[in-house]
Design a protein around this motif. Structure first.
Motif, PDB file in Angstrom:
ATOM      1  N   THR A 243       0.842  -1.192   0.000  1.00  0.00           N
ATOM      2  CA  THR A 243       0.000   0.000   0.000  1.00  0.00           C
ATOM      3  C   THR A 243       0.876   1.239   0.000  1.00  0.00           C
ATOM      4  O   THR A 243       2.009   1.213   0.500  1.00  0.00           O
ATOM      5  N   ASN A 244       0.353   2.331  -0.552  1.00  0.00           N
ATOM      6  CA  ASN A 244       1.055   3.607  -0.533  1.00  0.00           C
ATOM      7  C   ASN A 244       0.612   4.483   0.636  1.00  0.00           C
ATOM      8  O   ASN A 244       1.168   5.558   0.845  1.00  0.00           O
ATOM      9  N   ASN A 245      -0.402   4.026   1.364  1.00  0.00           N
ATOM     10  CA  ASN A 245      -0.911   4.790   2.505  1.00  0.00           C
ATOM     11  C   ASN A 245      -0.683   3.966   3.768  1.00  0.00           C
ATOM     12  O   ASN A 245      -1.580   3.327   4.296  1.00  0.00           O
ATOM     13  N   LYS A 246       0.565   4.000   4.240  1.00  0.00           N
ATOM     14  CA  LYS A 246       0.959   3.169   5.370  1.00  0.00           C
ATOM     15  C   LYS A 246       0.241   3.570   6.664  1.00  0.00           C
ATOM     16  O   LYS A 246      -0.115   2.723   7.481  1.00  0.00           O
ATOM     17  N   ALA A 247       0.023   4.850   6.857  1.00  0.00           N
ATOM     18  CA  ALA A 247      -0.634   5.322   8.078  1.00  0.00           C
ATOM     19  C   ALA A 247      -2.056   4.777   8.181  1.00  0.00           C
ATOM     20  O   ALA A 247      -2.454   4.231   9.217  1.00  0.00           O
TER      21      ALA A 247
END
Length: 354
Positions: A243-247
């Motif tokens: 994923t590019n949205n780790k948070a």
């Protein structure tokens, strides 16, 4: 779902809220409690600038130093444990912490029930130094460091790495043995050709069927309970689909809860909570959680909010977290801690009765 609704009712009543340390035991030390709810004019940057590095894990209090070391719990998982240790004028905090992690060493009689030291019996720290401009700690162990079973190898590397990188000014760790730099661990050959960072993970786990070559690692914090019924946090690095949205992925996984892998870890958020939005700006991560059961003025479970702060700071490297629930910032937890302003990650956690 019935179980979780009962969980929520109990948590909102304060029954399941994990206590902040105010009388000698609990998840965070008193100092850490103050950081979760900082004074209005408190210092604004108590966490690291680099991913996963947490500063300030040791603070001198007279002749006593508070430090966080990683020990093995009854689930065979590593957990941070805050201890007080005397630190002489010539002693280095990192070296002292490692000595406290030796099986049968100085900390043996003081370990909380259910925890074990992870470094092999007889291990000595022959040398310890920090290269400030590289934020690198170099530790030289004695021969006994290699006297461990194969199943303990990764756990030892993780414990050493996470203990030292929890200290101010350290982001990387290099391991030596009897004056020689190790390129691999002595028993199973775990590669050490590059200095270890927190990207090595801790208590690694992965969902069944995951394609490891297409994965992202997120570190989460769940709760557990000692044989003495004292609560504590356990970090878990979970491999998930890339994923590019780790948070957001980290909080989604926190909501999903522990994997069914035989460990006695407890969920810290009910599954009906949804991540509405996460933004990052000026070293602050702002998260807006959507919760249909939320009522203004009702205290929220402390373990939930604390775990969100831990997960977001660990996975982003940002220093502060602003939590909103249904767009509201006037959030107070079951320990009467306010989250109306951005809060810092605590320096110390899992402080048990001495």
């Amino acid at each position: 779902m019935t179980h979780y609704r009962l969980f929520r009712r109990a948590a909102l009543a304060g029954a399941l809220a994990l206590p902040i340390l105010t009388t000698g035991c609990g998840l965070f030390s008193q100092e850490a409690s103050n950081q979760i709810d900082p004074p209005q004019n408190a210092a604004q940057n108590n966490a690291s600038q680099g991913e996963g590095n947490v500063t300030g894990q040791t603070d001198t209090q007279g002749q006593q130093t508070q430090m966080t070391v990683y020990l093995k719990d009854s689930n065979n998982l590593l957990a941070p444990v805050t201890v007080l240790a005397a630190l002489g004028n010539e002693e280095k905090a990192g070296q002292k912490a490692l000595e406290l992690m030796v099986d049968g060493g100085a900390l043996a009689s003081e370990l909380p029930e259910g925890f074990q030291a992870v470094l092999p019996k007889g291990t000595q720290v022959k040398d310890f130094k920090i290269v400030p401009d590289q934020k690198l700690a170099i530790v030289d162990f004695s021969k006994s460091f290699g006297d461990y079973s194969a199943s303990e190898e990764r756990r030892i590397v993780e414990a050493v790495t996470w203990t030292l990188t929890g200290m101010e000014g350290i982001q990387k760790v290099q391991i030596w043995l009897e004056g020689e730099e190790l390129t691999e661990m002595p028993v199973e050959g775990m590669p050490l050709d590059q200095p270890m960072t927190r990207t090595v993970g801790i208590n690694l786990e992965a969902a069944e069927g995951l394609n490891y070559s297409q994965s992202t690692a997120v570190t989460l914090y769940f709760s557990a309970v000692t044989p003495d019924d004292e609560p504590y946090y356990v970090p878990v690095t979970r491999l998930i689909n890339r994923t590019n949205n780790k948070a957001k992925a980290a909080i989604d996984q926190l909501i999903a809860g522990p994997l069914s892998n035989g460990t006695r870890l407890n969920a810290v958020i009910t599954p009906d909570v949804v991540v509405k939005d996460i933004t990052k700006k000026n070293d602050i991560v702002t998260i807006d959680l959507e919760d249909s059961a939320y009522k203004e003025g009702v205290q929220q479970p402390a373990e939930m909010l604390e775990a969100v702060v831990l997960a977001l700071t660990e996975n982003t490297g940002f220093g502060k977290v602003q939590i909103k629930i249904n767009g509201k910032t006037d959030v107070v937890d079951t320990n009467n801690q306010s989250y109306s302003q951005p809060v810092s990650r605590p320096d110390h956690m899992n402080a048990f009765k001495s």
